[in-house]
Design an enzyme around this catalytic site. Structure first.
Site, PDB file in Angstrom:
ATOM      1  N   TYR A   1      31.191  25.136 -20.427  1.00  0.00           N
ATOM      2  CA  TYR A   1      29.898  24.535 -20.097  1.00  0.00           C
ATOM      3  C   TYR A   1      28.775  24.840 -21.069  1.00  0.00           C
ATOM      4  CZ  TYR A   1      30.028  29.030 -17.629  1.00  0.00           C
ATOM      5  OH  TYR A   1      30.197  30.337 -17.295  1.00  0.00           O
TER       6      TYR A   1
ATOM      7  N   CYS B   1      44.146  55.247  24.028  1.00  0.00           N
ATOM      8  CA  CYS B   1      44.810  54.909  22.758  1.00  0.00           C
ATOM      9  C   CYS B   1      45.984  53.954  23.030  1.00  0.00           C
ATOM     10  CB  CYS B   1      45.314  56.181  22.081  1.00  0.00           C
ATOM     11  SG  CYS B   1      46.245  55.821  20.585  1.00  0.00           S
TER      12      CYS B   1
ATOM     13  N   LYS C   1      28.886  25.741  -9.963  1.00  0.00           N
ATOM     14  CA  LYS C   1      28.959  27.115 -10.439  1.00  0.00           C
ATOM     15  C   LYS C   1      30.363  27.619 -10.113  1.00  0.00           C
ATOM     16  CE  LYS C   1      26.323  31.387 -10.551  1.00  0.00           C
ATOM     17  NZ  LYS C   1      27.406  32.329 -10.426  1.00  0.00           N
TER      18      LYS C   1
ATOM     19  N   ASP D   1      33.441  30.033  -9.743  1.00  0.00           N
ATOM     20  CA  ASP D   1      33.450  31.435  -9.326  1.00  0.00           C
ATOM     21  C   ASP D   1      34.610  32.169  -9.982  1.00  0.00           C
ATOM     22  OD1 ASP D   1      32.579  33.646  -8.080  1.00  0.00           O
ATOM     23  OD2 ASP D   1      33.316  33.103  -6.088  1.00  0.00           O
TER      24      ASP D   1
ATOM     25  N   CYS E   1      41.036  58.211  18.687  1.00  0.00           N
ATOM     26  CA  CYS E   1      42.059  58.868  19.494  1.00  0.00           C
ATOM     27  C   CYS E   1      42.107  60.312  18.999  1.00  0.00           C
ATOM     28  CB  CYS E   1      43.420  58.193  19.293  1.00  0.00           C
ATOM     29  SG  CYS E   1      44.768  59.231  19.903  1.00  0.00           S
TER      30      CYS E   1
ATOM     31  N   GLU F   1      25.458  21.239 -12.407  1.00  0.00           N
ATOM     32  CA  GLU F   1      26.894  21.520 -12.551  1.00  0.00           C
ATOM     33  C   GLU F   1      27.342  22.421 -11.411  1.00  0.00           C
ATOM     34  OE1 GLU F   1      27.383  23.500 -16.288  1.00  0.00           O
ATOM     35  OE2 GLU F   1      26.301  21.923 -17.347  1.00  0.00           O
TER      36      GLU F   1
ATOM     37  N   CYS G   1      49.344  56.096  22.083  1.00  0.00           N
ATOM     38  CA  CYS G   1      49.820  57.306  22.759  1.00  0.00           C
ATOM     39  C   CYS G   1      49.183  57.515  24.139  1.00  0.00           C
ATOM     40  CB  CYS G   1      49.599  58.534  21.878  1.00  0.00           C
ATOM     41  SG  CYS G   1      47.864  58.983  21.694  1.00  0.00           S
TER      42      CYS G   1
ATOM     43  N   LYS H   1      22.763  29.410  -5.031  1.00  0.00           N
ATOM     44  CA  LYS H   1      23.994  29.960  -4.446  1.00  0.00           C
ATOM     45  C   LYS H   1      24.232  29.377  -3.055  1.00  0.00           C
ATOM     46  CE  LYS H   1      25.943  33.357  -6.144  1.00  0.00           C
ATOM     47  NZ  LYS H   1      25.631  34.624  -6.703  1.00  0.00           N
TER      48      LYS H   1
ATOM     49  N   CYS I   1      49.965  61.595  17.926  1.00  0.00           N
ATOM     50  CA  CYS I   1      49.859  60.125  17.948  1.00  0.00           C
ATOM     51  C   CYS I   1      50.514  59.565  16.681  1.00  0.00           C
ATOM     52  CB  CYS I   1      48.367  59.749  18.027  1.00  0.00           C
ATOM     53  SG  CYS I   1      48.063  57.985  18.024  1.00  0.00           S
TER      54      CYS I   1
END
Ligand code: IVH
Length: 695
Positions: free
Chosen positions: A222, A403, A113, A115, A421, A111, A406, A309, A427
Site C-alpha cells: 500500500y 469442587c 487496514k 491486520d 478448592c 483502504e 473432589c 479502528k 484434588c
C-alpha cells in the site's frame, strides 16, 4: 531449435514467475497445479545439476530452506512510521475538517487496514533484494529468505518499474491458514497462536524459511517509497504498483467528502466479516502528494492519514451449559459452552466466564442468548445478554459451592474474585496440574513426560507430587503402555538434567500462587537462595521488586504448609539448584545508570532488556523519577510515563538505540556512553522528518 541448459532454465523461471503471479496475485491461474509442479520439478532438477546458474530469486526459492538463519538488523532508509488511531466518526470528522481547513477540498483514499505485520520490500532492477520488518520503525530484521517463500510477493517484476524503490505493505495470515496452523499445533501439543496477527508476525520470525513456506502467508502492498516517483497522487502509485506485479487491494476507493468516507467505513464494518483475511479498521489517506508534503508529520505519524479502528466483532449465540475447570492452584474457572457460531472467521463453541462475580454482574443464565467477542486471547468472552430473547421461566444462575472434581466445599480468599478448592493434596486436577507445571519448558523442562504419562504414573501411585519425579526409575516407566526402554531412559536422563536448571526456574516450578516466571526471577535475583525466600518475613518479601501483598501472602502460605516443606526438602536432597548463580558482567558501560523499560518491544521481551541492563552494570527502575538517566521505550509506552519523562527532561531511547549503546546483542561497547547515543538519537529525529516527506 535446441535450447541450451541455461536458456531452458531462464525460460522456465520466466514462465513460473508468470504463473505464480497469475495464481497468487491475480487469482486467475492459466495452467493446472500439476503442470505448474512439473515445470517446477524440471527447474529444480536443472538447478541442482548446474549450481553455476543459481539465482536467489528463482521460483524454486519459494519452498524455502531447512537451514536456520539469524536475522540481521537493518536500518530503514526511510523510517517506518505508524498511524494515529481514531475510534469514532466524530474524531474522524475532526481529522477531515482539519485537513480541509488547511488544504481546501480534498480527495481521500480509503483502504482496509490489514491486520498483520508491516514489511518493507526493496527492489533493484526489478528484483527483490531485501525484505525488512518494521522493527522499532528505524531499523528492523532482514527477513528476505522468509519473504521469498510468500507466493503473492513477486521475486521479479513485470514492465516499467523504477530502477530502485522500496514498497511497503502488510504480511498477514488468511483465516484458512490460521485455522489449519492452530489445528496442527494443537495436535503437536504446541501453544496456539492467539490470533492471525500474532501468527503472521511469529511466522515471519521463523528461523527456517521452509516452515514459513508451509504456513500460507499473504501480502498486500500500500505504499511506495522512493526519492523520485513519477506520480502526483497515491492512487496513481497504487495503480502503478499493481502494473509492476504487486498484489494491491482491490477494495481501496477514492472518497470526495466526509460523507463518502463514512459510507466506506460503514460498508466495511459489516462486509469485512465475509473477507477471508483479518482487518481491524480502515485507513484514510490524503490522495494528493503535494498536499501530503504540506501537511507533514508529527513525531510519530503522518498528519495526512489516520486509521479508523473497528470495534471488536461480536456474535449472538445461545449459552447451552457451563463447565467448571479446576486449575493447578485450585482456582475455579467457569467456561461457557455455546451453540457454535462464526466469529471473526473462526467457529466459536466456548467462552470464558472468568468468575462468579462476572456471571452475576451480567446476570448470565442458562439458555440465554449472549454476545461473544474476541479480545486478544484465543478464548472469546461473553460481553452481554440479549435480554429481549430471555425466556419467561429463566432463573438466576446458581454458582457451584463444591469442587466439581473432589467435592470439597469451595472457599473465597479476601480480595479474590475466584473461588478455590482448598484440597491441594487430594484434588486430582490440582495434583496433576502442579506436576505438569513443574515439568514444563519454562520451569524444569523435563522432556518426554507428557500429560498422559503423568496421569498414568499418578494412577499407578508413583507420582503424587513434584518430589516423586526424582524417585522415578527407568523400570517404573518402561512398563507403561507406549513407553519403551529407550523413551524411559530418555525421561530419566531429562529428569537428571533438570537438576541443573537455574534457581529462578525451580522457584517458578514450585507453582506458588501468583509467582509467575517474572516474579520468580525477581525473587531469585533479590533473595539469591530458596532458604532466604522461605525464611523471609512479609516485610522482607515486599522489598523485592514487583512483590505486593497478594504475592507475599501466597509465598508465606506456601511455605507454612508442612507438606510443601517436606517436598522442598526432598527436592533439595535430589540436588536441584536452590541458589542463584553469580552473574558474569558483559561490561560496565551502564554503571551508575538508572534505566526504565517501558512499552512493548519487537525484538526482546522486557525481561531480556532488563537482564541486558544488569549484565552491563545498570540498574532497572520500575518508575520514572528525577534520578532516571534514560528510558528505553517500545510501542505503547504509557502516557503517564511519557508525560513524566517530558516534564523531568528524561531522555528516551528506542530498542535499537539501546542495543547499539551496549555494543550489540552480545558485545561490549568500546566508547559508547549513554550521552553520545542519546545525542545521536536527537540528530536522527531531524532526518526522520525530512525523509518522511517523501511519502
Ligand atoms: S499506511 C505512515 N495502509 O497499520 C504509515 N498501513 O498503524 C503508513 N496497516 O504500520 C501506513 N493496513 O502495518 C497503511 N492500508 C494500510 C494498512 C496499514 C494495515 C498497518 C501498517 C502500519 C499500521 C499503522
Amino acid at each position: 531449435m535446441v535450447l541450451s541448459i541455461y536458456d531452458e532454465i531462464v525460460s522456465l523461471r520466466k514462465a513460473l514467475h508468470h504463473h505464480n503471479r497469475k495464481y497468487y496475485v491475480e487469482n486467475a491461474p492459466e495452467i493446472s497445479d500439476f503442470e505448474f509442479d512439473q515445470m517446477m520439478h524440471r527447474l529444480i532438477e536443472l538447478e541442482e545439476a548446474h549450481p553455476e546458474y543459481a539465482d536467489e530469486n528463482s521460483p524454486t526459492m519459494r519452498v524455502g530452506s531447512d537451514k536456520t538463519s539469524e536475522f540481521q538488523n537493518v536500518k530503514h532508509r526511510y523510517p517506518m512510521l505508524s498511524l494515529s488511531n481514531t475510534y469514532s466518526i466524530e474524531s474522524l470528522n475532526e481529522f477531515i475538517e482539519r485537513i480541509e481547513k488547511e488544504e481546501g477540498e480534498t480527495e481521500f483514499v480509503c483502504e482496509l487496514k490489514f491486520d498483520g505485520t508491516a514489511i518493507s520490500l526493496t527492489y533493484e532492477e526489478g528484483r527483490l533484494v531485501r525484505a525488512v520488518t518494521r522493527g522499532d520503525g528505524e531499523s528492523g530484521d532482514d527477513v528476505t529468505a522468509n519473504v521469498r517463500t510468500i507466493g503473492s510477493i513477486p521475486l521479479t517484476l513485470t514492465a516499467d518499474y523504477p530502477a530502485e524503490f522500496e514498497i511497503r505493505g502488510e504480511i498477514f495470515m488468511p483465516y484458512a491458514s490460521f485455522e489449519r496452523l492452530n489445528v496442527e499445533r494443537e495436535a503437536a501439543g504446541e501453544q496456539l497462536f492467539a490470533n492471525p496477527r500474532n501468527a503472521a508476525a511469529g511466522t515471519l520470525k521463523q528461523q527456517q524459511s521452509a516452515i514459513v513456506a508451509k504456513r500460507g502467508l499473504d501480502c498486500t502492498l500500500y505504499q511506495i517509497a522512493s526519492r523520485e516517483l513519477p506520480f502526483s497522487t497515491h492512487w496513481e502509485a497504487l495503480e502503478a504498483a499493481r502494473r509492476w506485479g504487486f498484489k494491491v487491494s482491490e477494495h481501496a476507493r477514492i472518497c470526495h467528502s466526509a460523507e463518502e468516507v463514512r459510507a466506506y467505513i460503514e460498508h466495511w464494518d459489516t462486509a469485512r466479516k465475509e473477507l477471508p483475511f483479518p482487518t481491524d479498521g480502515v485507513v484514510i489517506k490524503v490522495n494528493d502528494f503535494a498536499k501530503r508534503r504540506r501537511l507533514g508529520f508529527t513525531s510519530k505519524s503522518p498528519r495526512w492519514a489516520v486509521a479508523y479502528k473497528f470495534k471488536a466483532e461480536q456474535a449472538l449465540t445461545r449459552l447451552v451449559s457451563v463447565d467448571f475447570q479446576v486449575g493447578r492452584t485450585g482456582a475455579i474457572t467457569p467456561v461457557a459452552n455455546l451453540d457454535p457460531v462464526l466469529l471473526a472467521g473462526t467457529v466459536v463453541k466456548r467462552a470464558t466466564l472468568h468468575n462468579a462475580e462476572q456471571i452475576e454482574a451480567l446476570d448470565i443464565r442458562l439458555g440465554d442468548m449472549v454476545y461473544v467477542e474476541k479480545g486478544g486471547e484465543i478464548i472469546p468472552k461473553i460481553t452481554e445478554v440479549e435480554l429481549s430473547e430471555r425466556s419467561a421461566d429463566s432463573k438466576p444462575f446458581k454458582y457451584i459451592t463444591e469442587c466439581p472434581e473432589c467435592g470439597t466445599p469451595l472457599v473465597r480468599y479476601e480480595g479474590e474474585a475466584k473461588h478455590y478448592c482448598p484440597n491441594q493434596g487430594g484434588c486430582r486436577p490440582q495434583i496433576l496440574g502442579r506436576i505438569v507445571h513443574f515439568i514444563r519448558r519454562k520451569a524444569l523442562d523435563i522432556d518426554g513426560l507428557g500429560n498422559e504419562t503423568v496421569e498414568l504414573l499418578h494412577e499407578s501411585g508413583l507420582l503424587n507430587n513434584i518430589a516423586d519425579i526424582y524417585d522415578l526409575k527407568a523400570v517404573d516407566l518402561a512398563v507403561l503402555p507406549r513407553l519403551g526402554e529407550k523413551s524411559a531412559d530418555n525421561i530419566i536422563r531429562s529428569i537428571n538434567t533438570s537438576k541443573s536448571v537455574p534457581f529462578a526456574r525451580v522457584l517458578f516450578g514450585l507453582g506458588i500462587r501468583f509467582v509467575g516466571e517474572t516474579t520468580a526471577k525477581y525473587l531469585a535475583a533479590h533473595f539469591k537462595s530458596l532458604d532466604a525466600v522461605m525464611n523471609a518475613s512479609k516485610e522482607q518479601l515486599l522489598e523485592a521488586e514487583e512483590v505486593g501483598d497478594k504475592i507475599a501472602d501466597a509465598i508465606i502460605e506456601y511455605f507454612a504448609d508442612e507438606q510443601n516443606r517436606v517436598i522442598v526438602e526432598r527436592l533439595r536432597i535430589a540436588g536441584l539448584q536452590f541458589e542463584e548463580e553469580a552473574k558474569v558482567l558483559h561490561s560496565n558501560c551502564l554503571e551508575g545508570k538508572n534505566i526504565v523499560i517501558s512499552g512493548k518491544f519487537l525484538d526482546h521481551t522486557r525481561d531480556e532488556l532488563k537482564e541486558l541492563i544488569e549484565l552491563h552494570g545498570g540498574k532497572n527502575q520500575s518508575g520514572v523519577s528525577a534520578n532516571t538517566d534514560f528510558i528505553v521505550a517500545g510501542e505503547n509506552m504509557g502516557p503517564a510515563k511519557l508525560q513524566k519523562a517530558e516534564k523531568l527532561g528524561v531522555k528516551i531511547l528506542s530498542e535499537s538505540d539501546f542495543i547499539a549503546l551496549i555494543g550489540g546483542e552480545n558485545g561490549a561497547p568500546e566508547n559508547n556512553t549513554a550521552e553520545n547515543i542519546v545525542s545521536e538519537v536527537e540528530n536522527k529525529k531531524e532526518d526522520i522528518v525530512v525523509q518522511g516527506s517523501l511519502f
